[in-house]
Structure formats: C-alpha cells, structure tokens
Design a protein around this motif. Sequence first.
Motif, PDB file in Angstrom:
ATOM      1  N   ASP A   1       2.484  17.567  14.799  1.00 22.02           N
ATOM      2  CA  ASP A   1       1.758  16.618  13.956  1.00 22.02           C
ATOM      3  C   ASP A   1       2.716  15.744  13.153  1.00 22.02           C
ATOM      4  O   ASP A   1       2.497  14.526  13.018  1.00 22.02           O
ATOM      5  N   ILE A   2       3.772  16.345  12.606  1.00 18.57           N
ATOM      6  CA  ILE A   2       4.772  15.573  11.857  1.00 18.57           C
ATOM      7  C   ILE A   2       5.407  14.532  12.774  1.00 18.57           C
ATOM      8  O   ILE A   2       5.540  13.364  12.408  1.00 18.57           O
ATOM      9  N   PHE A   3       5.782  14.952  13.983  1.00 20.58           N
ATOM     10  CA  PHE A   3       6.389  14.034  14.934  1.00 20.58           C
ATOM     11  C   PHE A   3       5.450  12.870  15.254  1.00 20.58           C
ATOM     12  O   PHE A   3       5.864  11.714  15.278  1.00 20.58           O
ATOM     13  N   GLU A   4       4.178  13.185  15.515  1.00 19.21           N
ATOM     14  CA  GLU A   4       3.205  12.133  15.840  1.00 19.21           C
ATOM     15  C   GLU A   4       3.059  11.139  14.684  1.00 19.21           C
ATOM     16  O   GLU A   4       2.989   9.924  14.906  1.00 19.21           O
ATOM     17  N   LEU A   5       3.012  11.638  13.464  1.00 20.50           N
ATOM     18  CA  LEU A   5       2.901  10.752  12.304  1.00 20.50           C
ATOM     19  C   LEU A   5       4.147   9.882  12.169  1.00 20.50           C
ATOM     20  O   LEU A   5       4.042   8.667  11.955  1.00 20.50           O
ATOM     21  N   LEU A   6       5.314  10.481  12.298  1.00 20.01           N
ATOM     22  CA  LEU A   6       6.559   9.718  12.187  1.00 20.01           C
ATOM     23  C   LEU A   6       6.661   8.678  13.292  1.00 20.01           C
ATOM     24  O   LEU A   6       7.110   7.551  13.052  1.00 20.01           O
ATOM     25  N   HIS A   7       6.245   9.045  14.488  1.00 28.45           N
ATOM     26  CA  HIS A   7       6.270   8.106  15.606  1.00 28.45           C
ATOM     27  C   HIS A   7       5.358   6.914  15.328  1.00 28.45           C
ATOM     28  O   HIS A   7       5.719   5.763  15.596  1.00 28.45           O
TER      29      HIS A   7
ATOM     30  N   ILE B   1       2.071   1.156   3.797  1.00 24.15           N
ATOM     31  CA  ILE B   1       3.431   0.644   3.942  1.00 24.15           C
ATOM     32  C   ILE B   1       4.442   1.697   3.476  1.00 24.15           C
ATOM     33  O   ILE B   1       5.486   1.874   4.088  1.00 24.15           O
ATOM     34  N   LEU B   2       4.115   2.403   2.395  1.00 26.14           N
ATOM     35  CA  LEU B   2       4.973   3.485   1.920  1.00 26.14           C
ATOM     36  C   LEU B   2       4.176   4.776   1.883  1.00 26.14           C
ATOM     37  O   LEU B   2       3.098   4.825   1.296  1.00 26.14           O
ATOM     38  N   LEU B   3       4.726   5.804   2.496  1.00 28.05           N
ATOM     39  CA  LEU B   3       4.169   7.150   2.413  1.00 28.05           C
ATOM     40  C   LEU B   3       5.178   8.005   1.667  1.00 28.05           C
ATOM     41  O   LEU B   3       6.363   8.013   2.009  1.00 28.05           O
ATOM     42  N   ILE B   4       4.724   8.681   0.633  1.00 26.67           N
ATOM     43  CA  ILE B   4       5.583   9.579  -0.129  1.00 26.67           C
ATOM     44  C   ILE B   4       5.209  11.008   0.237  1.00 26.67           C
ATOM     45  O   ILE B   4       4.062  11.412   0.049  1.00 26.67           O
ATOM     46  N   LEU B   5       6.178  11.744   0.784  1.00 23.40           N
ATOM     47  CA  LEU B   5       5.964  13.139   1.168  1.00 23.40           C
ATOM     48  C   LEU B   5       6.742  14.035   0.209  1.00 23.40           C
ATOM     49  O   LEU B   5       7.965  14.173   0.318  1.00 23.40           O
ATOM     50  N   ASP B   6       6.031  14.621  -0.725  1.00 21.83           N
ATOM     51  CA  ASP B   6       6.644  15.548  -1.674  1.00 21.83           C
ATOM     52  C   ASP B   6       6.637  16.948  -1.052  1.00 21.83           C
ATOM     53  O   ASP B   6       5.860  17.230  -0.143  1.00 21.83           O
ATOM     54  N   GLU B   7       7.521  17.792  -1.541  1.00 25.94           N
ATOM     55  CA  GLU B   7       7.663  19.162  -1.034  1.00 25.94           C
ATOM     56  C   GLU B   7       7.952  19.179   0.470  1.00 25.94           C
ATOM     57  O   GLU B   7       7.478  20.041   1.212  1.00 25.94           O
TER      58      GLU B   7
ATOM     59  N   ALA C   1      -4.492   7.868  10.823  1.00 28.20           N
ATOM     60  CA  ALA C   1      -4.452   6.490  10.321  1.00 28.20           C
ATOM     61  C   ALA C   1      -4.345   6.452   8.799  1.00 28.20           C
ATOM     62  O   ALA C   1      -3.655   5.597   8.232  1.00 28.20           O
ATOM     63  N   LYS C   2      -5.013   7.388   8.131  1.00 24.69           N
ATOM     64  CA  LYS C   2      -4.967   7.465   6.665  1.00 24.69           C
ATOM     65  C   LYS C   2      -3.524   7.594   6.177  1.00 24.69           C
ATOM     66  O   LYS C   2      -3.160   7.004   5.154  1.00 24.69           O
ATOM     67  N   TYR C   3      -2.709   8.357   6.898  1.00 19.56           N
ATOM     68  CA  TYR C   3      -1.321   8.559   6.505  1.00 19.56           C
ATOM     69  C   TYR C   3      -0.343   7.664   7.274  1.00 19.56           C
ATOM     70  O   TYR C   3       0.792   7.490   6.856  1.00 19.56           O
ATOM     71  N   GLY C   4      -0.809   7.107   8.363  1.00 22.89           N
ATOM     72  CA  GLY C   4       0.062   6.252   9.168  1.00 22.89           C
ATOM     73  C   GLY C   4       0.063   4.798   8.751  1.00 22.89           C
ATOM     74  O   GLY C   4       1.031   4.082   8.997  1.00 22.89           O
ATOM     75  N   ASN C   5      -1.000   4.355   8.101  1.00 22.56           N
ATOM     76  CA  ASN C   5      -1.128   2.931   7.792  1.00 22.56           C
ATOM     77  C   ASN C   5      -0.477   2.438   6.508  1.00 22.56           C
ATOM     78  O   ASN C   5      -0.047   1.283   6.461  1.00 22.56           O
TER      79      ASN C   5
ATOM     80  N   THR D   1       0.851  -1.189   0.000  1.00 24.79           N
ATOM     81  CA  THR D   1       0.000   0.000   0.000  1.00 24.79           C
ATOM     82  C   THR D   1       0.889   1.243   0.000  1.00 24.79           C
ATOM     83  O   THR D   1       1.877   1.316   0.728  1.00 24.79           O
ATOM     84  N   THR D   2       0.513   2.184  -0.837  1.00 22.70           N
ATOM     85  CA  THR D   2       1.322   3.385  -1.044  1.00 22.70           C
ATOM     86  C   THR D   2       0.424   4.605  -1.063  1.00 22.70           C
ATOM     87  O   THR D   2      -0.656   4.571  -1.642  1.00 22.70           O
ATOM     88  N   LYS D   3       0.874   5.670  -0.428  1.00 23.76           N
ATOM     89  CA  LYS D   3       0.126   6.930  -0.401  1.00 23.76           C
ATOM     90  C   LYS D   3       1.080   8.059  -0.732  1.00 23.76           C
ATOM     91  O   LYS D   3       2.158   8.162  -0.154  1.00 23.76           O
ATOM     92  N   TYR D   4       0.684   8.909  -1.676  1.00 21.08           N
ATOM     93  CA  TYR D   4       1.467  10.083  -2.067  1.00 21.08           C
ATOM     94  C   TYR D   4       0.719  11.333  -1.626  1.00 21.08           C
ATOM     95  O   TYR D   4      -0.487  11.442  -1.827  1.00 21.08           O
TER      96      TYR D   4
END
Length: 181
Positions: free
Chosen positions: A114-120, A95-101, A89-93, A62-65
């Motif tokens: 928020d960034i820290f919580e997501l990365l954690h 397998i690959l999250l692509i963060l552009d910019e 959960a939408k961005y945490g779940n 699963t991949t999210k950009y």
Amino acid sequence: MPGIMDISDTSGRKLNKCLIARLAICEYIAEHRNLFITGATGSGKSYMVCAFGMEVCKQYYTTKYIRLPELLIDLEMSCNDGNYKRIMAKYGNPILLILDEWLLLKPTDTEQKDIFELLHRRRKRSSIIFCSQYRFDGWYEQLGGADSSFADAILDHIVRDAYKINIESIDSARDISMREV
C-alpha cells in the motif's frame, strides 16, 4: 499555530537554519521534492512538520497531515469495504502529504504494498514530508531489509533529491523538550 520563524535553537538542538529558511519559501513543493525530518522523541519533529505544513498552506497548496499508522488502517479498511481507490485518491491528490510517525512500526507486506502504491501515485507530481524517529539510514531495515520485496522500491521512490533535517542534540545532558520550550 506553529510558524517557521518560531523554530528556535535555544532548546539545545543543532539545526541548519539556512536550510530551514530555504525550505520555508516552499520551492521544494514546486520541484516535487520530499523532506525528511528525523530526531528523537521530544526533539520537535512534529512541531517542525506542522510549521512547514502551515507555510505550504499559506501558499494555497493542498496539504494533508496523517500519522502513518492511521493511514495504513484507512487503507486496510478501504480494501475491505471497496473504497480503496477513493481512499488512495484522498492521500494521493494533495500537493503536500505529511506522514508523521513514519516507520515507527515495521509495516507488514500488505502495508508495504500500500505504501508503494501511494508513493507511486504521488511520484513526480507532489511532495511528502516524512517525520520519523529513525534516521534515514535505518529506514531500509524498518521496511524489512533484504527480506522485503518493497524496501528498495519504496526508498527509490522517495529518496531522489530529498532534503534531510535531522534534529540532533548539542548536549544531551542539557536538552530541553520542545514541549517545554
């Protein structure tokens, strides 16, 4: 659709073709390692990010950009309407999250939290591809440097064993934009 094999160095960019080929087999995903792709505007970062994303999709991960500014807006709005956990959960779940910019704009204290919580949430469970105009050594300052309580923690969560691709110009006078290529 962009593909790894379509990545070319004919545009005058210095690329580590061996590293790109090694990453194309997606082992970094199974190892939960991150990937940093940096370079100037027009250097082909977003193209390369999408090519890696397509390879991961071919492996049925699963991949999210998303662009970081859009992600931060999503998280801010979710705080206001009570959907924070669902959006996280939408961005945490995937397998690959692509963060552009990534860090195009300096995040506020709330955005850093928020960034820290997501990365954690994603740590040691999944991978992230960070696409940025700033080289890695400039990320600390973009995160607020010593004035930020989150800068060190954010970088600590993403740096360990990360692969780095910096798209550099061989001869800036003869550069061709990747859009032209």
